[in-house]
Enzyme design. Structure first.
Site, PDB file in Angstrom:
ATOM      1  N   GLU A 125      31.944 -16.920 -17.641  1.00  0.00           N
ATOM      2  CA  GLU A 125      30.489 -17.093 -17.668  1.00  0.00           C
ATOM      3  C   GLU A 125      30.083 -18.306 -16.835  1.00  0.00           C
ATOM      4  O   GLU A 125      30.760 -19.338 -16.841  1.00  0.00           O
ATOM      5  CB  GLU A 125      30.052 -17.289 -19.126  1.00  0.00           C
TER       6      GLU A 125
ATOM      7  N   LYS B  30      22.337 -11.669 -19.971  1.00  0.00           N
ATOM      8  CA  LYS B  30      22.667 -12.074 -21.342  1.00  0.00           C
ATOM      9  C   LYS B  30      21.490 -11.826 -22.276  1.00  0.00           C
ATOM     10  O   LYS B  30      20.339 -12.153 -21.967  1.00  0.00           O
ATOM     11  CB  LYS B  30      23.057 -13.557 -21.357  1.00  0.00           C
TER      12      LYS B  30
ATOM     13  N   CYS C 100      29.480 -13.787 -23.654  1.00  0.00           N
ATOM     14  CA  CYS C 100      29.705 -14.839 -24.650  1.00  0.00           C
ATOM     15  C   CYS C 100      28.994 -14.549 -25.977  1.00  0.00           C
ATOM     16  O   CYS C 100      29.468 -13.742 -26.760  1.00  0.00           O
ATOM     17  CB  CYS C 100      29.289 -16.195 -24.080  1.00  0.00           C
TER      18      CYS C 100
ATOM     19  N   GLY D 241      44.421 -54.034 -31.458  1.00  0.00           N
ATOM     20  CA  GLY D 241      44.088 -53.145 -32.564  1.00  0.00           C
ATOM     21  C   GLY D 241      44.372 -51.697 -32.222  1.00  0.00           C
ATOM     22  O   GLY D 241      44.673 -51.343 -31.076  1.00  0.00           O
TER      23      GLY D 241
ATOM     24  N   GLU E  73      33.145 -46.168 -36.870  1.00  0.00           N
ATOM     25  CA  GLU E  73      32.393 -47.324 -36.404  1.00  0.00           C
ATOM     26  C   GLU E  73      31.084 -46.910 -35.742  1.00  0.00           C
ATOM     27  O   GLU E  73      30.034 -47.528 -35.965  1.00  0.00           O
ATOM     28  CB  GLU E  73      33.241 -48.132 -35.424  1.00  0.00           C
TER      29      GLU E  73
END
Length: 553
Positions: A45, A113, A149, A295, A403
């Site tokens: 597509e 589509k 799709c 870290g 975070e």
């Protein structure tokens, strides 16, 4: 009439906006199909434009350029197999998401589509017009139905109509982006279409990264009854020649190799690597740099970057203050050495002293607080961006989803950067993903094998190291609790009452909910990052910055 039909599938990686380059990829695939004696080449597509184009596709010159490229492909690929390829189509009034069938030097058929997805990352109702039902098209001895799709994701709809109007085989071109464990979702939908139509089916997906999204391929075929006929590799470009045979029971797809798919840990890691690799390659950047703190978050980002680009293209910068522990200093240098990346040591004391002296008259009589902590982070961001500007290397940011969700990051500080591979990876999963990478190495990884992330980094308590003896859990609940609450609030949209009924402390849930809402302005300005779930920050989850509502349950 022949009882055989050969189809070449091109599971390839287009680039959004690179219309001529994408068309060249299609030509190369067509030549491979011609050599293989195929009757038809199929591409995914929207292949001519790349996917997703977002509002770019609505620019008249853009869709005209794409349509011109399709016309040129038809002429260039006249003497050989037919070609199916996705591109926009404008009929003078409306714009459609189309799939073109090119044969004999012209556009033989144009499928439009019908079902336009308008959820999660998709905005196709904004961009295209929904088409009316259409029938199958003939290709030599076979009649093919091509639901595009989303057209194939709904029961008793487009596929059933195609079968009722004479389709003998379903060819489904897709631009289906990755999220964790998505293959099973696709497979279940397609089994449903095979069961309701009784037709064999090929599900053709693209590969490659586009901004935050990664298309993971894993194209496959099903015969009636839901039997898996073959499956292509996930994430890799591949051209495969497939034979269909007309039997007494109808057309059947001849069995082929069934590729082993990645599990969720390999899938997520591969998605982060491929998204960064393509983001760099498709924007023209060659090298990256990042602040390496010692870290776990910067450690995994450095490893992802080394695997995506090669260690020689990754620059790791340690920017210590007086609060940086010796353990972090040692760990940062250790992982840079293990990965084989460039390592730089840039203390921030001199710059911080100058800023402190400059601000002293304005801060006189005020107690130190988070302001002084953020100055350290912003100074690091300034130095890293200066290195980025001077060297042309893109700065990576390293905040995990936990975070990013609660705003435990400094805007214009450690949030500075052009891309964040772990933006959709909760902290608890960061730990496990590091353990997975230490235990696994694949051919697509450009970094070294073995224990590249020191265990000392994985095992030590997380800390921003912006004040003496600081730990993340001074400000936040333990990460196993935090992540469970965040998954409930963000990924599952659960109410406060629901989370409390599951055993979480109400005050803690309310605090986290508040932090999520007030951090929206930070996320609005944050770098893009790899989408790993259906509730990633940006297109999947869209909340206002100004929002006074809170869940009172």
């Amino acid at each position: 009439m022949s009882d055989n039909f050969r189809l070449t599938l091109a599971q390839l990686n287009p680039t959004v906006g690179a219309i001529s380059g994408n068309a060249d990829k299609a030509r190369d695939a067509w030549h491979a199909a011609k050599v293989a004696g195929s009757d038809m080449l199929a591409l995914p597509e929207a292949f001519v434009t790349g996917y997703q184009t977002q509002d770019l596709v609505m620019r008249p010159q853009f869709f005209r350029d794409a349509m011109d490229a399709v016309e040129a492909l038809a002429k260039d690929c006249a003497d050989g197999p037919a070609m199916g390829i996705g591109a926009p189509y404008h009929d003078g009034k409306d714009l459609y998401n189309a799939y073109y069938i090119l044969q004999g030097g012209k556009i033989a058929t144009r499928i439009l589509k019908q079902r336009l997805p308008n959820e999660t990352v998709f905005d196709e109702e904004r961009h295209f017009t929904s088409a009316d039902p259409q029938g199958p098209y003939s290709m030599g001895p076979i009649r093919i139905g091509t639901p595009i799709c989303e057209d194939a994701w709904h029961a008793e709809d487009v596929c059933e109509t195609l079968a009722e109007s004479g389709a003998e085989f379903l060819l489904i071109p897709n631009g289906s982006p990755y999220y964790r464990n998505k293959f099973d979702v696709r497979l279940n939908h397609m089994v449903g279409r095979v069961v309701e139509t009784g037709l064999p089916l090929v599900y053709l997906n693209m590969v490659g990264g586009q901004d935050d999204q990664v298309f993971d391929g894993a194209s496959f075929a099903l015969n009636p009854g839901g039997e898996l006929a073959f499956r292509m590799a996930d994430f890799d470009e591949e051209i495969r020649h497939v034979d269909l045979t007309n039997t007494d029971d109808g057309w059947r797809i001849q069995p082929g190799p069934i590729a082993q798919l990645s599990d969720e840990w390999e899938g997520d890691y591969r998605a982060m690597v491929e998204s960064l690799r393509d983001y760099m390659g498709k924007t023209g950047f060659k090298q990256v740099l990042l602040g390496l703190s010692g870290g776990i978050d910067s450690a995994i980002v450095a490893t992802i970057a080394a695997d995506a680009l090669g260690p020689e293209n990754v620059r790791c910068v340690m920017l210590p203050s007086e609060y940086t522990s010796q353990g972090s200093l040692d760990d940062a240098k250790d992982i840079a050495n293990r990965l084989g990346c460039t390592y730089d040591f840039v203390p921030i004391k001199e710059g911080r002293d100058a800023i402190t002296n400059t601000l002293a008259p304005f801060f006189e009589g005020l107690e130190p607080d988070v302001t002084e902590e953020n100055i350290q982070s912003r100074l690091r961001g300034l130095l890293l961006m200066a290195l980025s500007n001077k060297t042309g290397a893109m700065l990576l940011t390293t905040g995990n989803k936990s975070e990013v969700a609660v705003g435990y990051a400094t805007i214009y500080g450690d949030m500075s950067g052009g891309y964040n591979p772990i933006k959709d990876l909760y902290k608890i999963r960061v730990f496990e993903q590091c353990r997975w990478r230490n235990a696994n190495h694949r051919d697509w990884m450009k970094g070294p094998e073995g224990e590249v992330i020191p265990v000392s980094i994985i095992d030590k308590p997380p800390s921003a190291e912006l004040r003496p003896d600081q730990k993340d859990e001074d400000s936040l609940p333990p990460y196993d609790v935090l992540d469970a609450i965040l998954e409930g609030l963000i990924d599952d949209e659960k109410s406060v009452a629901k989370l409390v009924s599951e055993g979480f402390d109400k005050a803690t849930v309310k605090k986290i909910e508040h932090l999520v809402f007030i951090s929206e302005y930070k996320r609005f300005q944050s770098a893009p990052g790899t989408r790993l779930t259906k509730r990633s920050f940006w297109l999947d989850r869209r909340y206002p910055i100004v929002n006074r509502w809170r869940d009172g349950t």
